[in-house]
Scaffold this motif. Sequence first.
Motif, mmCIF file in Angstrom:
data_model
loop_
_atom_site.group_PDB
_atom_site.id
_atom_site.type_symbol
_atom_site.label_atom_id
_atom_site.label_comp_id
_atom_site.label_asym_id
_atom_site.label_seq_id
_atom_site.Cartn_x
_atom_site.Cartn_y
_atom_site.Cartn_z
ATOM 1 N N LEU A 179 19.725 -45.957 -40.488
ATOM 2 C CA LEU A 179 19.994 -47.213 -39.806
ATOM 3 C C LEU A 179 18.672 -47.793 -39.322
ATOM 4 N N PHE A 180 18.402 -49.032 -39.674
ATOM 5 C CA PHE A 180 17.196 -49.729 -39.237
ATOM 6 C C PHE A 180 17.597 -50.741 -38.171
ATOM 7 N N SER A 181 16.947 -50.675 -37.033
ATOM 8 C CA SER A 181 17.191 -51.641 -35.975
ATOM 9 C C SER A 181 15.953 -52.511 -35.822
ATOM 10 N N VAL A 182 16.158 -53.812 -35.829
ATOM 11 C CA VAL A 182 15.064 -54.770 -35.659
ATOM 12 C C VAL A 182 15.315 -55.522 -34.362
ATOM 13 N N VAL A 183 14.331 -55.517 -33.484
ATOM 14 C CA VAL A 183 14.436 -56.224 -32.211
ATOM 15 C C VAL A 183 13.307 -57.241 -32.157
#
Length: 100
Positions: free
Chosen positions: A59-63
Amino acid sequence: SYSEILLADHYQLLKMRLEVLKEANTDYFISINEFNDFYNDIEFKKYNGECDINKPKVLFSVVINNISESGELSRDNFSFLKTELGYKLLEFAISKSPQE
């Protein structure tokens, strides 16, 4: 489905918010995690098309940090699931634009 309607209704906004990643001065970070146990294999199958507990689910989270002229911080959050067919948008939360 509801997901398709949601994406169709918000496509331009999502595209605009993600395109800021191309700008040199954008304040953002990306975290890479194994798929949280919160999402069980049935949910994973819905997004990936297959269910193999031996394969790691990434899972890649971009903030993206948005700072208004007054210094107020808001964030846009996007989570992507890596699949054999590419990346799938799993969830997002869009903040009010600092220009608004």
